[in-house]
Design a protein around this motif. Structure first.
Motif, short mmCIF file in Angstrom:
data_model
loop_
_atom_site.label_atom_id
_atom_site.label_comp_id
_atom_site.label_asym_id
_atom_site.label_seq_id
_atom_site.Cartn_x
_atom_site.Cartn_y
_atom_site.Cartn_z
N ILE A 69 0.82 -1.22 0.00
CA ILE A 69 0.00 0.00 0.00
C ILE A 69 0.85 1.27 0.00
N SER A 70 0.44 2.19 -0.85
CA SER A 70 1.09 3.50 -0.97
C SER A 70 0.05 4.46 -1.51
N ALA A 71 0.40 5.74 -1.61
CA ALA A 71 -0.52 6.71 -2.20
C ALA A 71 -0.82 6.35 -3.65
N GLU A 72 0.20 5.86 -4.36
CA GLU A 72 0.03 5.47 -5.76
C GLU A 72 -0.88 4.24 -5.88
N PHE A 73 -0.74 3.32 -4.94
CA PHE A 73 -1.60 2.14 -4.90
C PHE A 73 -3.05 2.57 -4.74
N LEU A 74 -3.29 3.48 -3.80
CA LEU A 74 -4.65 3.94 -3.51
C LEU A 74 -5.24 4.74 -4.66
N SER A 75 -4.39 5.37 -5.45
CA SER A 75 -4.87 6.21 -6.56
C SER A 75 -5.11 5.42 -7.84
N SER A 76 -4.76 4.16 -7.83
CA SER A 76 -4.91 3.33 -9.03
C SER A 76 -6.32 2.75 -9.15
N GLU A 77 -7.05 3.23 -10.14
CA GLU A 77 -8.39 2.69 -10.38
C GLU A 77 -8.31 1.23 -10.81
N PHE A 78 -7.26 0.88 -11.55
CA PHE A 78 -7.10 -0.50 -12.00
C PHE A 78 -6.94 -1.44 -10.82
#
Length: 203
Positions: A69-78
Motif C-alpha cells: 500500500i502506498s498513495a500510488e496504490f490507492l490512486s490506481s483505479e485498475f
C-alpha cells in the motif's frame, strides 16, 4: 488446496513504487521459496500473452493477496477495480482466502473503507531502530532508502522487516493449511466408511 501444494501468493503493487518493490520482492523471494509460497506478480506475464487475462487467472488461482500500500496504490483505479475488488469477491466465496496488507510507503489508507478494515502488518519504529517513532506504524520505505544515485543504502533492518513479515504471514497461512489437511483427512475417512458399508451390503 491439495495437501503439500504451494500457497499461491499474488502481490499487488503500484508500478510507480518500482524502486521499493524491487528490493521488497528480492528479499521476500528467498523466504517464499523456503516456505513453499508460489509468488505471482505481473512480471510473471509471458511475452505475447493477454496481460489482462493473465492477471485475472492469477487472481482466481491465488490463496492470498499481499497488498503493498502506498498513495500510488490507492490512486490506481485498475488496482481497486480489477484486483482489490476481485480479492474481496474471493474472500466472500472462500473464507480461507488471506489478505496480507503491507504499508509500503506512508499514506492515508483509510481513504479506502474496505481496506481500512483489514489488519495491517504491524511494524513499529522502535523495533527497527527508529526510536523517535516508538509504538508508531512505519512503512517499508522508512527503512528501505536510497542515495542520490538511486543506490540502495544497506540496512540490515530490511531483512529483519521481511523476516518478521514472513513469520507473521506464515503463521496465518499454516493455520489454514492445517485446517485444510484436517478436512481432507476427514473426507478420506468418510469415504472409507462408505466403502466398508457398501461391502457389507454386498455380502
Amino acid at each position: 488446496m491439495p495437501q503439500d501444494s504451494k500457497f499461491n501468493l499474488f502481490i499487488s503493487y503500484a508500478h510507480a513504487n518500482k524502486q521499493y518493490f524491487d528490493v521488497f520482492l528480492q528479499k521476500l523471494q528467498v523466504h517464499c521459496d523456503r516456505n513453499k509460497w508460489n509468488v505471482w506478480t505481473d512480471r510473471n506475464i509471458a511475452i505475447g500473452t493477454d496481460w489482462f487475462e493473465s492477471i485475472k487467472n492469477a487472481i482466481l488461482q491465488s490463496d492470498a493477496a499481499m497488498l503493498l500500500i502506498s498513495a500510488e496504490f490507492l490512486s490506481s483505479e485498475f488496482i481497486q477495480e480489477h484486483e482489490f475488488n476481485k480479492f474481496n469477491d474471493l474472500n466472500t466465496s472462500n473464507p480461507d482466502f488471506v489478505f496480507l496488507p503491507v504499508l509500503l510507503c506512508d499514506c492515508d489508507f483509510t481513504r479506502w473503507e474496505e481496506l481500512s478494515k483489514l489488519q495491517m502488518f504491524v511494524a513499529h519504529g522502535d523495533d527497527y531502530g527508529i526510536h523517535e517513532k516508538k509504538g508508531q506504524l512505519i512503512p517499508f520505505s522508512e527503512i528501505c532508502q536510497f542515495d542520490r544515485n538511486s543506490q540502495l543504502i544497506l540496512n540490515s533492518k530490511i531483512d529483519t522487516y521481511i523476516k518478521n513479515l514472513v513469520l507473521k504471514a506464515g503463521t496465518q497461512l499454516n493455520v489454514i493449511k492445517s485446517k485444510n489437511e484436517s478436512n481432507s483427512e476427514k473426507s478420506e475417512q468418510a469415504k472409507e466408511i462408505i466403502k466398508l458399508q457398501n461391502l457389507k451390503n454386498i455380502f
